[in-house]
Design a protein around this motif. Sequence first.
Motif, PDB file in Angstrom:
ATOM      1  N   PHE A 164       0.859  -1.177   0.000  1.00 22.46           N
ATOM      2  CA  PHE A 164       0.000   0.000   0.000  1.00 22.46           C
ATOM      3  C   PHE A 164       0.898   1.231   0.000  1.00 22.46           C
ATOM      4  CE2 PHE A 164      -1.945   3.491   2.398  1.00 22.46           C
ATOM      5  CZ  PHE A 164      -3.073   3.705   1.630  1.00 22.46           C
ATOM      6  N   HIS A 165       0.613   2.169  -0.922  1.00 21.32           N
ATOM      7  CA  HIS A 165       1.401   3.400  -1.002  1.00 21.32           C
ATOM      8  C   HIS A 165       0.468   4.593  -0.935  1.00 21.32           C
ATOM      9  CE1 HIS A 165       4.676   6.113  -2.132  1.00 21.32           C
ATOM     10  NE2 HIS A 165       3.768   6.741  -2.868  1.00 21.32           N
ATOM     11  N   ALA A 166       0.828   5.606  -0.150  1.00 19.58           N
ATOM     12  CA  ALA A 166       0.035   6.831  -0.035  1.00 19.58           C
ATOM     13  C   ALA A 166       0.961   8.036  -0.082  1.00 19.58           C
ATOM     14  CB  ALA A 166      -0.757   6.833   1.267  1.00 19.58           C
ATOM     15  N   ASP A 167       0.472   9.114  -0.736  1.00 23.14           N
ATOM     16  CA  ASP A 167       1.180  10.389  -0.769  1.00 23.14           C
ATOM     17  C   ASP A 167       0.337  11.411  -0.016  1.00 23.14           C
ATOM     18  OD1 ASP A 167       3.338   9.528  -2.305  1.00 23.14           O
ATOM     19  OD2 ASP A 167       2.246   9.840  -4.175  1.00 23.14           O
ATOM     20  N   PHE A 168       0.937  12.087   0.962  1.00 29.69           N
ATOM     21  CA  PHE A 168       0.220  13.067   1.777  1.00 29.69           C
ATOM     22  C   PHE A 168       0.628  14.469   1.349  1.00 29.69           C
ATOM     23  CE2 PHE A 168       0.587   9.206   4.293  1.00 29.69           C
ATOM     24  CZ  PHE A 168      -0.714   9.021   4.732  1.00 29.69           C
ATOM     25  N   ASP A 169      -0.370  15.324   1.110  1.00 30.58           N
ATOM     26  CA  ASP A 169      -0.141  16.695   0.685  1.00 30.58           C
ATOM     27  C   ASP A 169      -0.718  17.623   1.760  1.00 30.58           C
ATOM     28  OD1 ASP A 169       0.534  18.871  -0.795  1.00 30.58           O
ATOM     29  OD2 ASP A 169      -1.148  18.730  -2.188  1.00 30.58           O
ATOM     30  N   ILE A 170       0.124  18.471   2.326  1.00 31.93           N
ATOM     31  CA  ILE A 170      -0.269  19.354   3.425  1.00 31.93           C
ATOM     32  C   ILE A 170      -0.531  20.752   2.877  1.00 31.93           C
ATOM     33  CG2 ILE A 170       0.495  20.336   5.628  1.00 31.93           C
ATOM     34  CD1 ILE A 170       2.234  17.840   5.998  1.00 31.93           C
ATOM     35  N   GLU A 171      -1.496  21.454   3.454  1.00 27.03           N
ATOM     36  CA  GLU A 171      -1.836  22.808   2.988  1.00 27.03           C
ATOM     37  C   GLU A 171      -0.605  23.719   2.961  1.00 27.03           C
ATOM     38  OE1 GLU A 171      -5.060  24.599   5.053  1.00 27.03           O
ATOM     39  OE2 GLU A 171      -6.401  22.890   4.759  1.00 27.03           O
ATOM     40  N   PRO A 172      -0.498  24.607   1.959  1.00 24.77           N
ATOM     41  CA  PRO A 172      -1.429  24.783   0.825  1.00 24.77           C
ATOM     42  C   PRO A 172      -1.271  23.660  -0.197  1.00 24.77           C
ATOM     43  CG  PRO A 172       0.437  26.233   0.579  1.00 24.77           C
ATOM     44  CD  PRO A 172       0.590  25.571   1.939  1.00 24.77           C
ATOM     45  N   HIS A 173      -2.389  23.036  -0.581  1.00 29.51           N
ATOM     46  CA  HIS A 173      -2.342  21.845  -1.421  1.00 29.51           C
ATOM     47  C   HIS A 173      -1.884  22.157  -2.844  1.00 29.51           C
ATOM     48  CE1 HIS A 173      -4.192  19.616   1.769  1.00 29.51           C
ATOM     49  NE2 HIS A 173      -5.298  20.358   1.750  1.00 29.51           N
ATOM     50  N   GLN A 174      -1.216  21.181  -3.443  1.00 28.91           N
ATOM     51  CA  GLN A 174      -0.896  21.259  -4.859  1.00 28.91           C
ATOM     52  C   GLN A 174      -2.179  21.025  -5.665  1.00 28.91           C
ATOM     53  OE1 GLN A 174       1.944  22.041  -6.233  1.00 28.91           O
ATOM     54  NE2 GLN A 174       3.225  22.066  -4.386  1.00 28.91           N
ATOM     55  N   PRO A 175      -2.258  21.569  -6.888  1.00 36.91           N
ATOM     56  CA  PRO A 175      -3.456  21.327  -7.715  1.00 36.91           C
ATOM     57  C   PRO A 175      -3.565  19.863  -8.126  1.00 36.91           C
ATOM     58  CG  PRO A 175      -1.753  22.466  -8.965  1.00 36.91           C
ATOM     59  CD  PRO A 175      -1.290  22.452  -7.535  1.00 36.91           C
ATOM     60  N   ALA A 176      -4.768  19.477  -8.553  1.00 34.19           N
ATOM     61  CA  ALA A 176      -5.030  18.074  -8.912  1.00 34.19           C
ATOM     62  C   ALA A 176      -4.118  17.592 -10.036  1.00 34.19           C
ATOM     63  CB  ALA A 176      -6.501  17.916  -9.307  1.00 34.19           C
ATOM     64  N   ALA A 177      -3.739  18.500 -10.949  1.00 32.46           N
ATOM     65  CA  ALA A 177      -2.852  18.104 -12.042  1.00 32.46           C
ATOM     66  C   ALA A 177      -1.509  17.603 -11.513  1.00 32.46           C
ATOM     67  CB  ALA A 177      -2.640  19.282 -12.996  1.00 32.46           C
ATOM     68  N   GLU A 178      -1.026  18.216 -10.421  1.00 28.36           N
ATOM     69  CA  GLU A 178       0.229  17.758  -9.819  1.00 28.36           C
ATOM     70  C   GLU A 178       0.027  16.412  -9.129  1.00 28.36           C
ATOM     71  OE1 GLU A 178       3.329  19.238 -10.118  1.00 28.36           O
ATOM     72  OE2 GLU A 178       2.182  20.330 -11.619  1.00 28.36           O
ATOM     73  N   HIS A 179      -1.101  16.254  -8.449  1.00 27.66           N
ATOM     74  CA  HIS A 179      -1.392  14.959  -7.817  1.00 27.66           C
ATOM     75  C   HIS A 179      -1.390  13.841  -8.855  1.00 27.66           C
ATOM     76  CE1 HIS A 179      -3.696  17.058  -4.280  1.00 27.66           C
ATOM     77  NE2 HIS A 179      -2.389  17.265  -4.237  1.00 27.66           N
ATOM     78  N   ALA A 180      -1.940  14.129 -10.052  1.00 33.55           N
ATOM     79  CA  ALA A 180      -1.991  13.117 -11.105  1.00 33.55           C
ATOM     80  C   ALA A 180      -0.587  12.687 -11.526  1.00 33.55           C
ATOM     81  CB  ALA A 180      -2.770  13.662 -12.303  1.00 33.55           C
ATOM     82  N   LYS A 181       0.371  13.626 -11.524  1.00 30.43           N
ATOM     83  CA  LYS A 181       1.750  13.279 -11.890  1.00 30.43           C
ATOM     84  C   LYS A 181       2.359  12.296 -10.886  1.00 30.43           C
ATOM     85  CE  LYS A 181       2.796  17.706 -14.155  1.00 30.43           C
ATOM     86  NZ  LYS A 181       3.667  18.900 -14.127  1.00 30.43           N
TER      87      LYS A 181
END
Length: 205
Positions: A164-181
């Motif tokens: 199981f792999h998870a990436d955590f993004d803390i505020e201020p969040h990156q845009p969804a396009a970056e999450h997709a990368k």
Amino acid sequence: MLAELETGLVALIKASALGSRLRQVDSLPDLEGDSLIGRFTTDAPAVYVALGSFPVRNRYVRPRFGIACVARNSRGHQAARHGDGVAIGLYEMLDAVMALMDGAVISYGADEAAGFEVTSCDQVASEPLFQKGLYVGVLQIQAVVDMPMPPFLDESSLAVFQTFHADFDIEPHQPAAEHAKWLHEPADYSSSAPELPDTLTLPQE
């Protein structure tokens, strides 16, 4: 059932006369924004299949899919829409997919199959697409009759859960396009990175 139907639709397009004139036929990439437009630009002319919203009632379903046709032509908008005798145009793609999908029968089990009909066609008007010379039309297709929901999942048929792999993004969040990368294989951290990655590997017997 749903995965088998999507796979069958992709295979039907690939095996058709249209498939030989396309650069890509696949399920719709799990991307959005600039990342999706970048993929369209690279892949065009292309056709993508994606599951859409569909009704469910009394354990019966009528699956609906969107068939996205993407055209691009450096000779201008008319060539992109009509074709130029070399690269296929958007309208030619829509004509071919309508003819192929209306009445198509897709198997999703040993003795089970679903017939489909074309129900609508939508043109995607988007300035970011036009700036890249892209023209997109989406055909909606739906099963012609209600289908029984699949039986309860047989857990014994599932592969063993290992990682199981998870990436955590803390505020201020990156845009969804970056999450997709970050979801790419391998992950693309060229312009951003998660605050904290976590990978859990379970012990195997």
